[in-house]
Design an enzyme around this catalytic site. Structure first.
Site, PDB file in Angstrom:
ATOM      1  N   CYS A   1      13.946  89.808  35.452  1.00 20.78           N
ATOM      2  CA  CYS A   1      15.376  89.484  35.466  1.00 20.78           C
ATOM      3  C   CYS A   1      16.062  90.407  34.471  1.00 20.78           C
ATOM      4  O   CYS A   1      15.507  90.713  33.404  1.00 20.78           O
ATOM      5  CB  CYS A   1      15.579  88.018  35.068  1.00 20.78           C
ATOM      6  SG  CYS A   1      17.301  87.559  34.832  1.00 20.78           S
TER       7      CYS A   1
ATOM      8  N   ASN B   1      17.578  91.755  39.858  1.00 19.05           N
ATOM      9  CA  ASN B   1      16.290  91.350  40.429  1.00 19.05           C
ATOM     10  C   ASN B   1      16.478  90.414  41.621  1.00 19.05           C
ATOM     11  O   ASN B   1      15.751  90.500  42.605  1.00 19.05           O
ATOM     12  CB  ASN B   1      15.443  90.635  39.376  1.00 19.05           C
ATOM     13  CG  ASN B   1      14.819  91.590  38.392  1.00 19.05           C
ATOM     14  OD1 ASN B   1      13.652  91.926  38.497  1.00 19.05           O
ATOM     15  ND2 ASN B   1      15.605  92.070  37.437  1.00 19.05           N
ATOM     16  N   THR B   2      17.458  89.507  41.497  1.00 17.35           N
ATOM     17  CA  THR B   2      17.683  88.555  42.583  1.00 17.35           C
ATOM     18  C   THR B   2      18.124  89.298  43.851  1.00 17.35           C
ATOM     19  O   THR B   2      17.635  89.027  44.947  1.00 17.35           O
ATOM     20  CB  THR B   2      18.730  87.495  42.157  1.00 17.35           C
ATOM     21  OG1 THR B   2      18.315  86.913  40.914  1.00 17.35           O
ATOM     22  CG2 THR B   2      18.886  86.418  43.199  1.00 17.35           C
TER      23      THR B   2
ATOM     24  N   ASP C   1      25.019  94.999  39.789  1.00 20.90           N
ATOM     25  CA  ASP C   1      24.327  93.783  39.353  1.00 20.90           C
ATOM     26  C   ASP C   1      25.267  92.609  39.623  1.00 20.90           C
ATOM     27  O   ASP C   1      26.459  92.802  39.863  1.00 20.90           O
ATOM     28  CB  ASP C   1      23.996  93.868  37.854  1.00 20.90           C
ATOM     29  CG  ASP C   1      23.328  92.597  37.348  1.00 20.90           C
ATOM     30  OD1 ASP C   1      22.368  92.139  37.992  1.00 20.90           O
ATOM     31  OD2 ASP C   1      23.780  92.031  36.337  1.00 20.90           O
ATOM     32  N   SER C   2      24.738  91.397  39.511  1.00 25.31           N
ATOM     33  CA  SER C   2      25.583  90.217  39.653  1.00 25.31           C
ATOM     34  C   SER C   2      26.615  90.149  38.531  1.00 25.31           C
ATOM     35  O   SER C   2      27.617  89.462  38.661  1.00 25.31           O
ATOM     36  CB  SER C   2      24.709  88.965  39.630  1.00 25.31           C
ATOM     37  OG  SER C   2      23.932  88.951  38.453  1.00 25.31           O
TER      38      SER C   2
ATOM     39  N   HIS D   1      18.285  89.995  32.345  1.00 23.18           N
ATOM     40  CA  HIS D   1      18.602  89.481  31.006  1.00 23.18           C
ATOM     41  C   HIS D   1      17.386  89.372  30.080  1.00 23.18           C
ATOM     42  O   HIS D   1      17.528  89.323  28.872  1.00 23.18           O
ATOM     43  CB  HIS D   1      19.210  88.087  31.117  1.00 23.18           C
ATOM     44  CG  HIS D   1      20.605  88.072  31.668  1.00 23.18           C
ATOM     45  ND1 HIS D   1      20.910  88.588  32.914  1.00 23.18           N
ATOM     46  CD2 HIS D   1      21.766  87.610  31.153  1.00 23.18           C
ATOM     47  CE1 HIS D   1      22.204  88.428  33.139  1.00 23.18           C
ATOM     48  NE2 HIS D   1      22.744  87.831  32.082  1.00 23.18           N
TER      49      HIS D   1
ATOM     50  N   TYR E   1      23.777  85.012  40.580  1.00 18.08           N
ATOM     51  CA  TYR E   1      23.189  85.083  41.910  1.00 18.08           C
ATOM     52  C   TYR E   1      21.890  84.257  41.961  1.00 18.08           C
ATOM     53  O   TYR E   1      21.448  83.865  43.035  1.00 18.08           O
ATOM     54  CB  TYR E   1      22.813  86.534  42.254  1.00 18.08           C
ATOM     55  CG  TYR E   1      23.955  87.450  42.644  1.00 18.08           C
ATOM     56  CD1 TYR E   1      25.292  87.073  42.503  1.00 18.08           C
ATOM     57  CD2 TYR E   1      23.687  88.725  43.158  1.00 18.08           C
ATOM     58  CE1 TYR E   1      26.317  87.945  42.868  1.00 18.08           C
ATOM     59  CE2 TYR E   1      24.705  89.597  43.525  1.00 18.08           C
ATOM     60  CZ  TYR E   1      26.022  89.209  43.374  1.00 18.08           C
ATOM     61  OH  TYR E   1      27.021  90.073  43.730  1.00 18.08           O
ATOM     62  N   GLY E   2      21.310  84.044  40.804  1.00 15.36           N
ATOM     63  CA  GLY E   2      19.959  83.467  40.723  1.00 15.36           C
ATOM     64  C   GLY E   2      19.819  82.056  41.251  1.00 15.36           C
ATOM     65  O   GLY E   2      18.712  81.557  41.449  1.00 15.36           O
TER      66      GLY E   2
ATOM     67  N   GLU F   1      23.312  85.265  27.409  1.00  7.30           N
ATOM     68  CA  GLU F   1      24.749  85.559  27.430  1.00  7.30           C
ATOM     69  C   GLU F   1      25.451  84.937  26.231  1.00  7.30           C
ATOM     70  O   GLU F   1      26.458  85.439  25.752  1.00  7.30           O
ATOM     71  CB  GLU F   1      25.371  85.102  28.749  1.00  7.30           C
ATOM     72  CG  GLU F   1      24.816  85.935  29.891  1.00  7.30           C
ATOM     73  CD  GLU F   1      25.705  86.045  31.113  1.00  7.30           C
ATOM     74  OE1 GLU F   1      26.801  85.470  31.128  1.00  7.30           O
ATOM     75  OE2 GLU F   1      25.257  86.709  32.068  1.00  7.30           O
TER      76      GLU F   1
HETATM   77  N1  DGL Z   1      21.028  89.694  37.459  1.00  7.10           N
HETATM   78  C1  DGL Z   1      20.270  88.518  37.772  1.00  7.10           C
HETATM   79  C2  DGL Z   1      18.805  88.940  38.018  1.00  7.10           C
HETATM   80  O1  DGL Z   1      18.343  89.951  37.523  1.00  7.10           O
HETATM   81  C3  DGL Z   1      20.343  87.482  36.673  1.00  7.10           C
HETATM   82  C4  DGL Z   1      21.688  86.814  36.572  1.00  7.10           C
HETATM   83  C5  DGL Z   1      22.084  86.048  37.807  1.00  7.10           C
HETATM   84  O2  DGL Z   1      21.452  85.016  38.146  1.00  7.10           O
HETATM   85  O3  DGL Z   1      23.030  86.491  38.462  1.00  7.10           O
HETATM   86  O4  DGL Z   1      18.099  88.249  38.691  1.00  7.10           O
END
Ligand code: DGL
Length: 266
Positions: free
Chosen positions: A186, A76-77, A12-13, A188, A44-45, A154
């Site tokens: 997403c 997800n991104t 994940d990011s 989160h 990453y978003g 967060e």
């Molecule tokens: N993990 C990212 C997502 O699911 C969310 C956090 C990010 O923007 O990195 O899209």
């Protein structure tokens, strides 16, 4: 040669993918896992396609070097922007988070109006809309980027006045649209379920794809005779920034304490 004892890789990011890992541990408790959170380069978003593709490729390469038998793209991104390119470049089985969520939403919806929320990059990519419409042409899709949800979660502000106001500000138009199903697109957002449910009301079903993903991973491993069915799995964590914050905040996402994480250089 790949074998049953090899780990499932998850990246994940950053921290959010631990919500996906949590379901994997619950549904496939014998599997070993290796988690990589690219904490130094998150979020990453808000990043461009090229950047997310490059980061996602590097994360996958790292997990392949660790000898994993399958990679879960928990972000997800990354799934929205990079899964197709990854599939062309690597030959380890890959499971993304969009398809499982889409399938679940299509099973649930009765009025064929589905909402999708995610990061700016995920929504802009149109990946959810494309996947939903590929499965079912007459689906109406309403999507909305909810950029403040990630920092809110967060910070741990998931159940207070700020959370309710933010949810209301972002989801007002979706509520008006008459959707009966809302995909939490997403990592989160499952932590904001309570605030989202309170605002959207009980007529709107929330789709948290983590459980579907874990089942899809289980099926993929069974098919390849790579499922580990005995014993309790070992779990290791890698991050690209100092591990302190990941360990401190990670427990909230994983539902249990993250004992330690190893920093890798990027
Ligand atoms: N993990 C990212 C997502 O699911 C969310 C956090 C990010 O923007 O990195 O899209």
């Amino acid at each position: 040669m790949t074998n049953r004892d090899d780990a499932i890789g998850v990246f994940d990011s950053g921290i959010g993918g631990l919500t996906v890992l949590q379901k994997l541990l619950e549904i496939l408790p014998s599997e070993n896992t290796v988690y990589l959170g690219d904490t130094a380069r998150a979020p990453y978003g808000t990043k461009s396609v090229e950047t997310v593709v490059r980061y996602s490729f590097e994360n996958t390469e790292f997990l392949i070097e660790k000898g994993v038998k399958l990679v879960v793209v928990a972000c997800n991104t990354s799934t929205a922007l990079a899964l197709e390119s990854l599939r062309e470049k690597v030959n380890v089985p890959l499971v993304g988070v969009i398809e499982p969520g889409v399938r679940k939403a299509l099973q649930i919806t009765k009025n064929k109006k589905i909402g999708v929320i995610g990061t700016e990059a995920t929504i802009q990519s149109g990946a959810y809309t494309k996947a939903l419409k590929t499965h079912s042409g007459d689906i109406e899709v309403y999507s909305r980027a909810c950029s403040l949800f990630v920092p809110l979660v967060e910070e741990g502000w998931i159940d207070n006045g700020v959370a309710s106001m933010t949810v209301e500000a972002y989801l007002g138009s979706l509520k008006q649209s008459g959707i009966d199903t809302l995909i939490l697109g997403c990592t989160h957002y499952p932590l904001l379920k309570k605030a989202i449910r309170n605002y959207m009301g009980s007529a709107v079903q929330l789709v948290d794809s983590a459980e579907e993903i874990a089942r899809e991973v289980g099926t993929a491993l069974e098919k390849q005779s790579l499922a580990r069915r005995e014993g309790i799995g070992n779990h290791s964590f890698f991050v690209t920034d100092a591990p302190d914050r990941f360990i401190k905040v990670g427990g909230r996402f994983l539902g249990e304490k993250v004992e330690s994480a190893v920093r890798i250089e990027r």
